[in-house]
Design a protein around this motif. Structure first.
Motif, PDB file in Angstrom:
ATOM      1  N   LEU A   8      79.598  28.956 156.978  1.00  0.00           N
ATOM      2  CA  LEU A   8      78.981  28.465 157.584  1.00  0.00           C
ATOM      3  C   LEU A   8      78.190  28.688 158.773  1.00  0.00           C
ATOM      4  N   ARG A   9      76.917  29.479 157.760  1.00  0.00           N
ATOM      5  CA  ARG A   9      75.344  29.777 158.255  1.00  0.00           C
ATOM      6  C   ARG A   9      75.209  28.028 158.431  1.00  0.00           C
ATOM      7  N   ARG A  10      75.444  26.643 157.658  1.00  0.00           N
ATOM      8  CA  ARG A  10      75.103  25.921 157.662  1.00  0.00           C
ATOM      9  C   ARG A  10      75.095  24.895 159.088  1.00  0.00           C
ATOM     10  N   GLY A  11      76.608  25.628 159.747  1.00  0.00           N
ATOM     11  CA  GLY A  11      76.422  25.608 160.968  1.00  0.00           C
ATOM     12  C   GLY A  11      78.024  25.269 161.159  1.00  0.00           C
ATOM     13  N   PRO A  12      78.584  25.077 161.989  1.00  0.00           N
ATOM     14  CA  PRO A  12      79.741  24.914 162.710  1.00  0.00           C
ATOM     15  C   PRO A  12      80.604  24.018 161.719  1.00  0.00           C
ATOM     16  N   ALA A  13      82.143  24.548 161.404  1.00  0.00           N
ATOM     17  CA  ALA A  13      82.984  23.279 160.892  1.00  0.00           C
ATOM     18  C   ALA A  13      84.006  23.744 161.159  1.00  0.00           C
ATOM     19  N   THR A  14      85.892  22.744 160.949  1.00  0.00           N
ATOM     20  CA  THR A  14      86.149  22.635 160.599  1.00  0.00           C
ATOM     21  C   THR A  14      87.077  23.453 160.287  1.00  0.00           C
ATOM     22  N   GLY A  15      88.557  23.473 159.876  1.00  0.00           N
ATOM     23  CA  GLY A  15      88.768  24.466 159.247  1.00  0.00           C
ATOM     24  C   GLY A  15      89.756  23.268 157.769  1.00  0.00           C
ATOM     25  N   MET A  45      92.460  28.970 155.806  1.00  0.00           N
ATOM     26  CA  MET A  45      92.900  29.009 157.179  1.00  0.00           C
ATOM     27  C   MET A  45      93.012  30.650 157.612  1.00  0.00           C
ATOM     28  N   ALA A  46      93.385  31.221 155.931  1.00  0.00           N
ATOM     29  CA  ALA A  46      94.086  33.084 156.515  1.00  0.00           C
ATOM     30  C   ALA A  46      92.949  33.357 156.563  1.00  0.00           C
ATOM     31  N   HIS A  47      91.675  33.154 155.579  1.00  0.00           N
ATOM     32  CA  HIS A  47      90.757  33.859 155.734  1.00  0.00           C
ATOM     33  C   HIS A  47      90.039  33.931 156.437  1.00  0.00           C
ATOM     34  N   VAL A  48      89.570  32.185 157.291  1.00  0.00           N
ATOM     35  CA  VAL A  48      88.768  32.267 158.766  1.00  0.00           C
ATOM     36  C   VAL A  48      89.681  33.184 159.916  1.00  0.00           C
ATOM     37  N   SER A  49      91.119  33.327 159.803  1.00  0.00           N
ATOM     38  CA  SER A  49      91.542  33.852 160.817  1.00  0.00           C
ATOM     39  C   SER A  49      91.126  35.320 160.264  1.00  0.00           C
ATOM     40  N   HIS A  50      90.949  35.844 159.440  1.00  0.00           N
ATOM     41  CA  HIS A  50      91.137  37.201 158.779  1.00  0.00           C
ATOM     42  C   HIS A  50      89.623  37.422 159.789  1.00  0.00           C
ATOM     43  N   LEU A  51      88.598  36.970 159.113  1.00  0.00           N
ATOM     44  CA  LEU A  51      87.094  36.644 159.479  1.00  0.00           C
ATOM     45  C   LEU A  51      87.123  37.160 161.288  1.00  0.00           C
ATOM     46  N   GLU A  52      87.789  35.846 161.439  1.00  0.00           N
ATOM     47  CA  GLU A  52      88.188  35.683 163.194  1.00  0.00           C
ATOM     48  C   GLU A  52      88.351  37.560 163.574  1.00  0.00           C
ATOM     49  N   HIS A  53      89.271  38.037 163.014  1.00  0.00           N
ATOM     50  CA  HIS A  53      90.415  38.858 163.394  1.00  0.00           C
ATOM     51  C   HIS A  53      88.963  40.476 163.050  1.00  0.00           C
ATOM     52  N   ARG A  54      87.643  39.885 162.532  1.00  0.00           N
ATOM     53  CA  ARG A  54      86.564  40.946 162.058  1.00  0.00           C
ATOM     54  C   ARG A  54      85.471  40.684 162.819  1.00  0.00           C
ATOM     55  N   SER A  55      85.497  39.594 163.960  1.00  0.00           N
ATOM     56  CA  SER A  55      84.258  39.334 165.173  1.00  0.00           C
ATOM     57  C   SER A  55      83.084  38.929 164.390  1.00  0.00           C
ATOM     58  N   GLN A  56      84.076  38.803 163.048  1.00  0.00           N
ATOM     59  CA  GLN A  56      82.665  37.495 162.108  1.00  0.00           C
ATOM     60  C   GLN A  56      82.375  36.572 162.538  1.00  0.00           C
ATOM     61  N   THR A  70      86.001  30.883 167.104  1.00  0.00           N
ATOM     62  CA  THR A  70      86.167  29.211 167.941  1.00  0.00           C
ATOM     63  C   THR A  70      85.852  29.249 168.782  1.00  0.00           C
ATOM     64  N   PHE A  71      85.769  27.189 168.812  1.00  0.00           N
ATOM     65  CA  PHE A  71      85.129  26.606 170.060  1.00  0.00           C
ATOM     66  C   PHE A  71      85.773  25.644 169.976  1.00  0.00           C
ATOM     67  N   LEU A  72      85.905  24.540 171.154  1.00  0.00           N
ATOM     68  CA  LEU A  72      86.584  23.499 170.860  1.00  0.00           C
ATOM     69  C   LEU A  72      85.457  22.134 170.955  1.00  0.00           C
ATOM     70  N   GLU A  73      85.704  21.179 170.144  1.00  0.00           N
ATOM     71  CA  GLU A  73      84.426  20.324 170.418  1.00  0.00           C
ATOM     72  C   GLU A  73      85.597  18.909 170.240  1.00  0.00           C
ATOM     73  N   LYS A  74      85.753  17.779 171.289  1.00  0.00           N
ATOM     74  CA  LYS A  74      86.075  16.529 171.474  1.00  0.00           C
ATOM     75  C   LYS A  74      87.804  17.423 170.645  1.00  0.00           C
ATOM     76  N   GLU A  75      87.966  18.015 171.608  1.00  0.00           N
ATOM     77  CA  GLU A  75      89.791  18.339 170.434  1.00  0.00           C
ATOM     78  C   GLU A  75      90.368  18.913 169.822  1.00  0.00           C
ATOM     79  N   LYS A  76      88.800  18.750 168.828  1.00  0.00           N
ATOM     80  CA  LYS A  76      89.032  19.689 167.749  1.00  0.00           C
ATOM     81  C   LYS A  76      88.612  21.067 167.661  1.00  0.00           C
ATOM     82  N   ILE A  77      89.280  21.996 166.968  1.00  0.00           N
ATOM     83  CA  ILE A  77      88.768  23.244 166.575  1.00  0.00           C
ATOM     84  C   ILE A  77      88.028  23.497 165.938  1.00  0.00           C
ATOM     85  N   LEU A  78      86.513  24.321 165.942  1.00  0.00           N
ATOM     86  CA  LEU A  78      85.220  24.153 165.489  1.00  0.00           C
ATOM     87  C   LEU A  78      84.624  26.102 164.949  1.00  0.00           C
ATOM     88  N   PHE A  79      84.770  26.670 164.337  1.00  0.00           N
ATOM     89  CA  PHE A  79      84.696  27.935 163.636  1.00  0.00           C
ATOM     90  C   PHE A  79      83.284  27.853 163.250  1.00  0.00           C
TER      91      PHE A  79
END
Ligand code: ZN
Ligand code: ZN
Length: 327
Positions: free
Chosen positions: A262-269, A294-305, A308-317
């Motif tokens: 993700l340091r290289r840029g946002p990405a979908t799950g 997704m469980a790993h990304v969700s964990h990073l989200e719970h840790r506020s690291q 998410t944002f929406l781009e063209k109806e897709k969820i990006l992290f």
């Protein structure tokens, strides 16, 4: 059948999966009959292996009076209906199994939920469809009845006057997962919670941080300092404590790999999954790899690291602006 001494027997039951060859069913004899931990899928091969194994111990299936399911997965409790009917055994599981059993029994609900999730997170529609079709109920996975006895953390399942199995609720791989500690030998029956060489899948849940919960359950095992560990797959683990620590490290490395990506840029799950797993996995394994990612990304989200944002109806992290983790 393998005898581990102290009245503990292991029976290997064949599984119809390409990567998991068998599940270990453990038997402990008690004055009230046999206690069985996990029972495999409902196939003729598995039934034959179980009945032969019980015979080798000097008993018959009808001597099983208690069946304990470590968790609500088909390779552990698939045969429960047949076994309970043949033996009249009590069927014991953690209390969370009572609420999870509907989902366990409804494969069509599960497959459409997973397909929608994959689409929302950037899966090509063909691959999302394959995920949907990979979840069809096979004949060896009949619907199961609710457990007859519900267990809670620190319950003691009495084996005899001097011996009990202490229940440790270890959610993460499954919300109903339990491990059991044998008071006589201090050995741990770890189900899928702690496995040798492989790590159990931790699946995504939109309600809770499954990976965080799993890591906490592993740290609990580590703190207890338990050594001899009988896992549900593979062979006996010398130190459950060290293996639990290794599995935590494995997940931390995977979390780091996601942060690096993700340091290289946002990405979908889906893109994140393709960055950390092989891309040529068959649909069944791809579904699990996606859910695990997704469980790993969700964990990073719970840790506020991660946010998410929406781009063209897709969820990006993407990494949170305040992400303070460094190499
Ligand atoms: Zn499992
Ligand atoms: Zn398993």
């Amino acid at each position: 059948m393998i005898s581990h001494g102290n009245g503990i027997f292991e029976i290997r039951l064949p599984l119809p999966f390409p990567r998991l060859k068998w599940v270990n069913s453990f038997v402990i004899a008690s004055p009230d009959g046999l206690v069985l931990i996990d029972c495999g899928v409902d196939s003729e091969e598995s039934w034959a292996a179980l009945t032969e194994g019980i015979k080798a111990i000097g008993h018959v299936v009808q001597d099983i009076t208690r069946l304990i399911g470590t968790h609500l997965h088909v390779d552990h409790i698939g045969m429960a209906p047949r076994l309970v009917e043949a033996s009249g055994a009590q069927f014991l599981m953690h209390r969370n199994a009572a609420s999870g059993i509907e989902e366990y029994n409804d494969w069509s609900l599960r497959s459409s939920v997973q397909e929608k999730l994959a689409l929302r997170h950037g899966a090509p529609s063909e691959q999302a469809k394959e995920i949907h079709h990979s979840l069809k109920r096979p004949p060896w996975a009949p619907p199961v009845h609710p457990p007859t006895d519900l267990l809670l953390d620190s319950d003691r399942i009495v084996v005899d006057a001097n011996r009990g199995l202490e229940v440790l609720h270890t959610p993460g791989h499954d919300p109903a997962h339990i491990c059991l500690v044998d008071s006589k030998t201090n050995a741990l029956f770890s189900g899928d919670h702690v496995l040798p060489r492989i790590t159990p899948v931790v699946q995504y849940d939109d309600q809770e941080d499954r990976l965080g919960i799993y890591i906490a359950s592993l740290q609990r095992i580590e703190k207890l300092g338990l050594k001899t560990t009988y896992p549900a797959h593979g062979t006996t683990i010398e130190s459950g404590q060290s293996r639990a620590r290794q599995i935590v490290m494995h997940h931390n490395q995977r979390l780091d790999a996601i942060v690096q990506k993700l340091r290289r840029g946002p990405a979908t799950g889906w893109e994140i999954m393709e960055g950390i797993f092989r891309t040529d996995l068959p649909p069944v394994q791809k579904r699990l790899a996606f859910s695990e990612t997704m469980a790993h990304v969700s964990h990073l989200e719970h840790r506020s690291q991660v946010t998410t944002f929406l781009e063209k109806e897709k969820i990006l992290f993407g990494l949170s602006p305040n992400d303070s983790s460094h190499d």
